[in-house]
Design an enzyme around this catalytic site. Structure first.
Site, PDB file in Angstrom:
ATOM      1  N   ARG A 353       0.793  -1.224   0.000  1.00 42.71           N
ATOM      2  CA  ARG A 353       0.000   0.000   0.000  1.00 42.71           C
ATOM      3  C   ARG A 353       0.825   1.273   0.000  1.00 42.71           C
ATOM      4  NH1 ARG A 353      -4.606  -1.933   4.252  1.00 42.71           N
ATOM      5  NH2 ARG A 353      -5.616  -3.286   2.728  1.00 42.71           N
ATOM      6  N   HIS A 424      -6.170   5.740   6.062  1.00 49.67           N
ATOM      7  CA  HIS A 424      -6.974   4.545   6.186  1.00 49.67           C
ATOM      8  C   HIS A 424      -6.776   3.817   7.509  1.00 49.67           C
ATOM      9  CE1 HIS A 424      -8.877   0.871   5.133  1.00 49.67           C
ATOM     10  NE2 HIS A 424      -7.775   0.187   5.166  1.00 49.67           N
TER      11      HIS A 424
HETATM   12  C1  LIG Z   1     -13.022   1.105   5.034  1.00 55.19           C
HETATM   13  C2  LIG Z   1     -12.087   0.149   5.691  1.00 55.19           C
HETATM   14  C3  LIG Z   1     -11.804  -1.081   5.101  1.00 55.19           C
HETATM   15  C4  LIG Z   1     -10.952  -1.989   5.704  1.00 55.19           C
HETATM   16  N1  LIG Z   1     -10.707  -3.200   5.101  1.00 55.19           N
HETATM   17  C5  LIG Z   1      -9.918  -4.107   5.731  1.00 55.19           C
HETATM   18  C6  LIG Z   1      -9.714  -5.406   5.167  1.00 55.19           C
HETATM   19  O1  LIG Z   1     -10.243  -5.738   4.112  1.00 55.19           O
HETATM   20  N2  LIG Z   1      -8.931  -6.279   5.830  1.00 55.19           N
HETATM   21  C7  LIG Z   1      -8.344  -5.952   7.021  1.00 55.19           C
HETATM   22  O2  LIG Z   1      -7.672  -6.790   7.591  1.00 55.19           O
HETATM   23  N3  LIG Z   1      -8.533  -4.736   7.575  1.00 55.19           N
HETATM   24  C8  LIG Z   1      -9.295  -3.808   6.959  1.00 55.19           C
HETATM   25  N4  LIG Z   1      -9.484  -2.569   7.532  1.00 55.19           N
HETATM   26  C9  LIG Z   1      -8.929  -2.293   8.857  1.00 55.19           C
HETATM   27  C10 LIG Z   1      -9.788  -2.944   9.925  1.00 55.19           C
HETATM   28  O3  LIG Z   1     -11.127  -2.953   9.527  1.00 55.19           O
HETATM   29  C11 LIG Z   1      -9.709  -2.219  11.260  1.00 55.19           C
HETATM   30  O4  LIG Z   1      -8.391  -1.971  11.583  1.00 55.19           O
HETATM   31  C12 LIG Z   1     -10.306  -3.067  12.356  1.00 55.19           C
HETATM   32  O5  LIG Z   1     -11.564  -3.538  12.001  1.00 55.19           O
HETATM   33  C13 LIG Z   1     -10.385  -2.299  13.649  1.00 55.19           C
HETATM   34  O6  LIG Z   1     -11.063  -3.051  14.597  1.00 55.19           O
HETATM   35  P1  LIG Z   1     -11.114  -2.581  16.095  1.00 55.19           P
HETATM   36  O7  LIG Z   1     -11.893  -3.611  16.829  1.00 55.19           O
HETATM   37  O8  LIG Z   1      -9.753  -2.300  16.571  1.00 55.19           O
HETATM   38  O9  LIG Z   1     -11.876  -1.178  16.064  1.00 55.19           O
HETATM   39  P2  LIG Z   1     -13.332  -0.751  15.549  1.00 55.19           P
HETATM   40  O10 LIG Z   1     -14.006  -1.789  14.765  1.00 55.19           O
HETATM   41  O11 LIG Z   1     -13.175   0.594  14.943  1.00 55.19           O
HETATM   42  O12 LIG Z   1     -14.159  -0.617  16.867  1.00 55.19           O
HETATM   43  C14 LIG Z   1     -13.994   0.441  17.742  1.00 55.19           C
HETATM   44  C15 LIG Z   1     -15.004   0.282  18.838  1.00 55.19           C
HETATM   45  O13 LIG Z   1     -14.685   1.175  19.885  1.00 55.19           O
HETATM   46  C16 LIG Z   1     -15.805   1.963  20.231  1.00 55.19           C
HETATM   47  N5  LIG Z   1     -15.295   3.239  20.687  1.00 55.19           N
HETATM   48  C17 LIG Z   1     -14.404   4.052  20.073  1.00 55.19           C
HETATM   49  N6  LIG Z   1     -14.146   5.119  20.834  1.00 55.19           N
HETATM   50  C18 LIG Z   1     -14.892   4.988  21.947  1.00 55.19           C
HETATM   51  C19 LIG Z   1     -15.044   5.779  23.116  1.00 55.19           C
HETATM   52  N7  LIG Z   1     -14.361   6.895  23.300  1.00 55.19           N
HETATM   53  N8  LIG Z   1     -15.926   5.344  24.055  1.00 55.19           N
HETATM   54  C20 LIG Z   1     -16.624   4.184  23.877  1.00 55.19           C
HETATM   55  N9  LIG Z   1     -16.478   3.401  22.807  1.00 55.19           N
HETATM   56  C21 LIG Z   1     -15.630   3.804  21.858  1.00 55.19           C
HETATM   57  C22 LIG Z   1     -16.649   2.019  19.008  1.00 55.19           C
HETATM   58  O14 LIG Z   1     -17.996   2.258  19.383  1.00 55.19           O
HETATM   59  C23 LIG Z   1     -16.437   0.623  18.444  1.00 55.19           C
HETATM   60  O15 LIG Z   1     -17.319  -0.281  19.075  1.00 55.19           O
HETATM   61  C24 LIG Z   1     -10.341  -1.655   6.928  1.00 55.19           C
HETATM   62  C25 LIG Z   1     -10.623  -0.425   7.526  1.00 55.19           C
HETATM   63  C26 LIG Z   1     -11.467   0.485   6.911  1.00 55.19           C
HETATM   64  C27 LIG Z   1     -11.707   1.803   7.561  1.00 55.19           C
END
Ligand SMILES: Cc1cc2nc3c(=O)[nH]c(=O)nc-3n(C[C@H](O)[C@H](O)[C@H](O)COP(=O)(O)OP(=O)(O)OC[C@H]3O[C@@H](n4cnc5c(N)ncnc54)[C@H](O)[C@@H]3O)c2cc1C
Ligand code: FES
Lengths: 660, 249
Positions: A353, A424
């Site tokens: 990327r 991203h």
């Molecule tokens: C458009 C897009 C496409 C992607 N495609 C891919 C892919 O194909 N393959 C891949 O491996 N990765 C991909 N990624 C990356 C991947 O999706 C993310 O890095 C990953 O899903 C993040 O997961 P997470 O559980 O860390 O956070 P998130 O799924 O963002 O969850 C965050 C959680 O924290 C909560 N939260 C946040 N701040 C607070 C707060 N202050 N108080 C209370 N709750 C809070 C939110 O409500 C949510 O429930 C992509 C990302 C994007 C944006």
């Protein structure tokens, strides 16, 4: 500055390996022994909580994305009491839902030479040798269990006609190890985890607070014991206590204002924890994704990603002649530059990327860009459609093509897509040790919110893998080791510490409401985003970063004097929510620039113009920068202290990355 | 382009609401519908008025957070498009656009255009899952799943739980939402052991939440931004008959 960030430490040879001439001040708790055995040995050595005692422990889980939902469900299954929080109206809406492309796993179902070691190696190399070997190896090891778990939950992964799981290849890899569910892999994986979470909620093992935002962390006697939240419907500021706190709050790409993150994605939870003593790891490592839909105008509120799986069949090109305004189909083959195929013959359109993004920027900077403002390059499916037929392309990418058409009103089956890089993913995040614990005992950080595993650049389809690895398989083990060493219920919700932080939060909220200035929150966010994109975006240099380091504190000062937050604090107030988040971005942005300034090498997503090869490729400086930069907060407008965790590579040869 | 908006404003869950008129000038047709509301809100803030509250998050049609009845249509006039993916080019210069929240007994309004959809989570919690604890899963390729089944399961699983089906249904029924999850899991071998209990528990919860009964009108499927098919409702009904017949409870 409190430490020698400007001075370059001397390099010494240790045991035939290059190592830094300074002591690490951080203990990453990496288990001894051969790479392959570390996780096994560690699991055996960890202390266990007696099954009958587990229900006496409460774990606070902030976030319900892939990391948070999988961890909350798994911990509840183990018998712990879990309190889970998210800011959306349902845990199922966490931004993990938006991931399209897929999830990696070293299953080697294709028999194409994949293995745990290869996934490990690809991840370390893809991260430009700035990740911790032990963590990455463990990630590759548990990747295979993730697929098993998700299939058992009913995740409808793509299948072949024989009924077996299908795979595809993804940027930065030469094997097919990516599992996918149409273009909605993140959605389906999240729903799998969400359904397990709902099951535990139904059973009474998890208490779920939706529309509740964490605004601060409570540390008692040096240990994380709770959080302060705002109920986003009633405005009530409340304290919640637990034996450990887990942050699974996602990435902070919205510091750039425009990104592929959700509108509500924020840094508040991890930034507040940083202010309470959790070190921030590699804040400047940002991933700019090459295949996003270009900006269409001033009104733009977010950027939409097109999964890079598109690069499997799409060919990237620009006209050879600057200012060529002919429509794409009128530009003959000989006058097109398929620059990725030309520059990187073995990886071609699947180059990682950071490389793909930077190449697009170079093409546009050279005046070869297409579409409005010349900020776009073509991603062309004509050849693939001819080779495979429209039906096959529709099957593979139908929903992405539809999405593109809805946004741009152009039909990508007929005209090439226009794409441009967008912010991203943030590889940086709170520093954690091998156990995923931050520098505050009892505070764990999982998913995108931590800094681990991806080094200076993340490979496609590896974030979903990491989020689920952390949540299903790593944290449920490592948190037990911590809990086994603390007395359950050792906190007092009515105590001074909780009351103090709760008062601080109320006071800050009131302050935001009472400024009653002239500028909207959005206008500050937009301005911060512009500074960050210009000076701390795809390419960075000393001058620009220094400029940003002057501008950001000024903007922050203006914010606290001149921001206008309408409405009331005791009701749904989206302006107040945004204001709190932007206030934190205004602090984080400064740290990112500082980190980017101190790291005078280029690595992965961090491209310092001063450090490049003659061909314009990123040039690492392993002698001076093979370390994790972990920053300690010392007060606002004070220099943070830099701590280094040296990275040693015992199982891979440090090499200049080449995708030629 | 210029449009006139008539927007439902309601201070909180207990207050009385009303339609309020706003004139919107010089909007680019490439602006999304929510970006148009952002622009209106910036103007309201400049006038020191409370901006219009509406739910949204991903703004790319997948999280299911955005909603809105636009001119009486859930998610507005475009087929298979969420409100966040709707663009102003779908409207004409000079149009008057009516913007209201989802209207259903089980989705109470919290403020302006924001409603509480917690009932959907409770329907899932009642049985919309396969009980498999972390660590207990067999090798993924041990159970082959015919491609047709897996594709059909994916069609059902594409639901984003936005609630458009409920809002569009004259009975405010949650049948399409519930049917999508029941069908997704019933179509897979992994979903078989809990198949009967699942449908009974989920339908019971749906009724307890106060959603209306399904009379096969089909507005739900037309409004659905993910084009979830009415066939899944037939599938749910078949599942329910089988389950009730074999259920010994
Ligand atoms: C458009 C897009 C496409 C992607 N495609 C891919 C892919 O194909 N393959 C891949 O491996 N990765 C991909 N990624 C990356 C991947 O999706 C993310 O890095 C990953 O899903 C993040 O997961 P997470 O559980 O860390 O956070 P998130 O799924 O963002 O969850 C965050 C959680 O924290 C909560 N939260 C946040 N701040 C607070 C707060 N202050 N108080 C209370 N709750 C809070 C939110 O409500 C949510 O429930 C992509 C990302 C994007 C944006
Ligand atoms: S905002 Fe996520 S679907 Fe519309």
């Amino acid at each position: 500055m409190a430490t020698d960030t400007q001075q370059r430490p001397a390099t010494t040879e240790v045991g035939g390996r290059r190592s830094m001439g300074f002591e690490s001040t951080l203990d990453a708790q990496i288990p001894p022994g051969p790479l392959q055995d570390k996780w096994d040995t560690h699991r055996f050595k960890m202390k266990l909580v007696n099954p009958a005692n587990k229900r006496k422990y409460t774990v606070i889980m902030v976030g319900s994305g892939l990391g948070g939902a999988s961890a909350a469900a798994s911990l509840a299954e183990l018998g712990y009491k879990v309190k889970c929080f998210c800011y959306q109206d349902s845990p199922r809406r966490a931004h993990s839902i938006a991931a399209q492309g897929g999830i990696n796993a070293a299953k080697n179902y294709r028999n194409d030479g994949d293995s745990i070691f290869r996934l490990f190696y690809d991840t370390i190399k893809g991260g430009d040798f700035r990740a911790r070997e032990a963590n990455v190896y463990r990630l590759a090891q548990v990747s295979v269990n993730i697929i098993d778990q998700c299939v058992a939950q009913g995740v409808p992964f793509a299948r072949e006609y024989g009924g077996q799981l299908d795979n595809r290849s993804f940027g930065g890899a030469q094997v097919s190890r990516t599992f996918y569910a149409r273009g909605q892999t993140g959605q389906q994986l999240l729903l799998g985890a969400y359904q397990q979470l709902e099951r535990q909620i139904g059973l009474g093992n998890v208490e779920m607070d939706t529309r509740t935002e964490m605004l601060d962390l409570v540390v008692v006697n040096g240990r994380a014991k709770g959080i302060i939240t705002r109920d986003m419907v009633t405005g009530k500021i409340e304290a919640h206590a637990g034996d450990a706190v887990v942050l699974a709050t996602g990435g902070y790409g919205n510091v750039f204002h425009l990104s592929t993150n959700a509108k509500g994605s924020n840094t508040t939870a991890i930034w507040r924890a940083h202010r309470k003593g959790a070190f921030f790891g590699n804040p400047c490592y940002t991933q700019i994704h090459p295949t996003c839909i270009p900006v269409s105008g001033e009104h733009q509120s977010k950027l939409t990603l097109m999964s890079e799986s598109l690069r499997n069949d799409g060919r990237v090109w620009v006209p050879k002649r600057p200012g060529d305004t002919r429509p794409p189909h009128e530009i003959p083959e000989a006058e097109r530059d398929y620059y990725l195929e030309r520059k990187y013959p073995s990886f071609g359109n699947l180059a990682p990327r950071d490389i793909s993004s930077r190449s697009a920027k170079e093409a546009c900077d050279a005046g070869l860009g297409v579409g409005p403002g010349g900020l776009g390059v073509y991603l062309d499916f004509a050849d693939a459609i001819q080779r495979l037929g429209v039906a096959k392309i529709r099957e593979r990418y139908g929903n992405l093509f539809d999405m593109y058409q809805r946004i741009t009103a152009e039909n990508p089956y007929e005209v090439p897509m226009r794409i441009y890089p967008a912010v991203h993913y943030t590889m940086g995040g709170l520093w954690v040790d091998y156990n995923l614990m931050s520098t505050i005992p009892g505070l764990f950080v999982i998913g995108e919110a931590n800094f681990s595993d991806h080094g200076a650049n993340r490979l496609g389809a590896s974030a979903l893998m990491q989020g689920l690895a952390d949540g299903y398989f790593v944290l449920p083990n490592t948190i037990g080791d911590y809990l086994a060493q603390v007395k359950p219920g050792d906190y007092n919700l009515a105590g001074d510490e909780f009351r103090q932080v709760q008062e601080d939060v109320s006071e800050r909220t009131n302050r935001l409401m009472s400024i009653k200035g002239k500028r909207s929150v959005d206008s500050f966010h937009r301005e911060l985003g512009r500074i960050m994109w210009d000076e701390c975006g795809m390419a960075r240099n000393e001058q620009g970063l220094k400029r940003a380091l002057e501008q950001i504190p000024e903007l922050r000062a203006e914010f606290w004097e001149n921001v206008r937050v309408t409405g009331e604090a005791t009701n749904i107030n989206q302006e107040l929510e945004k204001a709190g988040r932007v206030a934190d971005f205004l602090e984080l942005g400064e740290l990112m620039c500082l980190d980017a300034l101190h790291r005078t090498e280029s690595c992965g997503g961090h491209f310092r113009e001063e450090s490049q090869t003659e061909e314009g490729e990123a040039l690492r400086d392993d002698d001076h920068f093979a370390y994790v930069a972990a920053w300690e907060f010392r007060g606002l407008n004070q220099q943070p202290v830099l701590h280094r965790e040296p990275l040693s590579f015992e199982n891979v040869q440090l090499a200049q990355r080449s995708y030629k | 382009m210029n449009v006139t908006l008539q927007v439902w404003r309601q201070k909180n869950a207990t207050a009385k609401g009303q339609m309020v008129k706003y004139e919107v000038k010089n909007i680019s047709p490439d602006t999304s519908f929510l970006e148009m509301l952002d622009i209106v809100n910036q103007e309201l803030i400049a006038r020191d008025e409370d901006p219009i509250a509406f739910d949204h998050d991903c703004r790319e049609g997948i999280c299911g957070m955005c909603s809105l009845m636009i001119n009486g249509m859930a998610h507005g006039p475009e087929h298979a498009t969420t409100t966040c993916q709707l663009h102003m080019r779908s409207f004409k210069d000079g149009d008057t656009i009516y913007v209201e929240p989802w209207r259903a007994r089980s989705f109470p309004v919290l403020k302006d255009l924001i409603v509480d959809r917690g009932a959907f989570d409770r329907i899932i919690a009642a049985g919309g899952y396969i009980s498999v604890s972390t660590g207990s899963a067999p090798e993924a390729n041990v159970i082959p799943v015919p491609k047709e089944n897996s594709d059909l399961a994916m069609d059902a699983a594409a639901c984003i739980a936005c609630g458009a089906c409920v809002a569009a249904c004259p009975n405010a029924s949650a049948m399409l939402f519930t049917a999508a999850k029941v069908s997704h899991l019933a179509l897979l071998p992994q979903g078989q052991p809990e198949r009967h209990k699942r449908v009974i528990d989920m339908v019971r919860q749906m009724d307890d939440e106060g959603f209306g009964h399904c009379t096969n009108i089909g507005e739900c499927s037309i409004a659905c931004p993910k084009e979830i098919s009415m066939d899944f409702i037939s599938m749910l009904n078949r599942e329910l008959i089988k389950a009730t017949a074999t259920n010994k409870e």
